[in-house]
Design an enzyme around this catalytic site. Structure first.
Site, PDB file in Angstrom:
ATOM      1  N   HIS A 166       0.905  -1.101  -0.020  1.00 55.37           N
ATOM      2  CA  HIS A 166       0.117   0.040  -0.100  1.00 55.37           C
ATOM      3  C   HIS A 166       0.931   1.310  -0.047  1.00 55.37           C
ATOM      4  O   HIS A 166       1.648   1.410   0.605  1.00 55.37           O
ATOM      5  CB  HIS A 166      -0.849  -0.080   1.153  1.00 55.37           C
TER       6      HIS A 166
HETATM    7  P1  AMP Z   1       1.559   0.395   7.466  1.00 52.88           P
HETATM    8  O1  AMP Z   1       1.364  -1.006   7.576  1.00 52.88           O
HETATM    9  O2  AMP Z   1       2.546   0.428   8.511  1.00 52.88           O
HETATM   10  O3  AMP Z   1       2.128   0.946   6.331  1.00 52.88           O
HETATM   11  O4  AMP Z   1       0.184   1.115   7.832  1.00 52.88           O
HETATM   12  C1  AMP Z   1      -1.051   0.367   7.683  1.00 52.88           C
HETATM   13  C2  AMP Z   1      -2.122   1.663   7.463  1.00 52.88           C
HETATM   14  O5  AMP Z   1      -3.143   1.056   7.333  1.00 52.88           O
HETATM   15  C3  AMP Z   1      -2.275   2.675   8.814  1.00 52.88           C
HETATM   16  O6  AMP Z   1      -2.170   3.784   8.374  1.00 52.88           O
HETATM   17  C4  AMP Z   1      -3.656   2.311   9.380  1.00 52.88           C
HETATM   18  O7  AMP Z   1      -4.309   3.380   9.833  1.00 52.88           O
HETATM   19  C5  AMP Z   1      -4.129   1.780   7.963  1.00 52.88           C
HETATM   20  N1  AMP Z   1      -5.393   0.671   8.280  1.00 52.88           N
HETATM   21  C6  AMP Z   1      -5.329  -0.448   9.139  1.00 52.88           C
HETATM   22  N2  AMP Z   1      -6.484  -0.938   8.841  1.00 52.88           N
HETATM   23  C7  AMP Z   1      -7.200  -0.597   7.951  1.00 52.88           C
HETATM   24  C8  AMP Z   1      -8.389  -1.110   7.203  1.00 52.88           C
HETATM   25  N3  AMP Z   1      -8.921  -2.126   7.467  1.00 52.88           N
HETATM   26  N4  AMP Z   1      -8.680  -0.175   6.235  1.00 52.88           N
HETATM   27  C9  AMP Z   1      -8.025   0.901   5.986  1.00 52.88           C
HETATM   28  N5  AMP Z   1      -6.766   1.518   6.529  1.00 52.88           N
HETATM   29  C10 AMP Z   1      -6.358   0.555   7.382  1.00 52.88           C
END
Ligand code: AMP
Length: 197
Positions: free
Chosen positions: A114
């Site tokens: 992502h």
């Molecule tokens: P990272 O894996 O460290 O790059 O961060 C994961 C990102 O995903 C964080 O900014 C969370 O706030 C976000 N996040 C976690 N779960 C979800 C979800 N189910 N849908 C959308 N965003 C999410």
């Protein structure tokens, strides 16, 4: 919506064919399948709002093919990653905040690659911890251009696990680099120090 032909490579199966374990770390796979969350969708990617935004504008760009993490990336993914970056720029261009960064966490916690697109005001109640702050304002945050350079120069993403130590560093303003003692002090400081362009 764009009708771009899928950039799926022979090694990356579509996300919809994956089983979802239900574990929180797999939540982004579910987001790809849930069209109600899509701000944008085409054959190869979706854009959603981050569920716990760390700034006024915080989006995630997700591929529709299973690219589990940065280690799975090869030169073959450069065109897709470039288009994800371009899409993130388009999604953010009419925001009231103009200063954004686009990049990846060195050691992501969520499965499925992502790209974060995050405005630099960091004005959000979900930004609560030192780890949150440092993950977006230190070397732990790897700009999209840097990642693309690694792929184009080495054919893979460098091992960046050593950047995890950045998460426990002292809090510093991302604009003027002054040290701040805690999150409330930091937020009060950046509300004055951050000047949008
Ligand atoms: P990272 O894996 O460290 O790059 O961060 C994961 C990102 O995903 C964080 O900014 C969370 O706030 C976000 N996040 C976690 N779960 C979800 C979800 N189910 N849908 C959308 N965003 C999410």
């Amino acid at each position: 919506m764009s009708k771009r032909k899928s950039a799926e490579t022979k090694d990356d199966p579509p996300v919809k064919k994956l089983t979802n374990s239900g574990h929180w770390s797999q939540g982004l796979y579910a987001a790809v399948s849930d069209t109600s969350l899509h701000l944008y969708s085409d054959d190869e990617m979706v854009v959603i709002k981050d569920k716990y935004p760390k700034a006024r504008y915080h989006y995630l760009v997700l591929p529709k093919t299973k690219i589990a993490n940065l280690n799975a990336l090869t030169k073959e993914h450069i065109p897709l990653l470039t288009r994800m970056y371009e899409r993130a720029k388009i999604i953010t261009k009419d925001s009231t905040v103009k200063t954004f960064r686009y990049g990846y966490h060195a050691v992501p916690s969520m499965g499925l690659l992502h790209l974060h697109a995050i405005s630099q005001d960091f004005d959000s109640p979900s930004l609560k911890t030192k780890k949150h702050w440092n993950s977006f304002t230190t070397e732990y945050f790897v700009d999209s251009h840097r990642l693309l350079d690694m792929l184009s120069n080495n054919g893979k993403v460098d091992d960046m696990t050593h950047h995890s130590k950045r998460l426990s560093e002292d809090l510093k303003c991302h604009v003027c680099r002054v040290s701040l003692k805690n999150i409330p002090t930091l937020k009060a400081h950046i509300s004055k120090c951050f000047k949008d362009c």
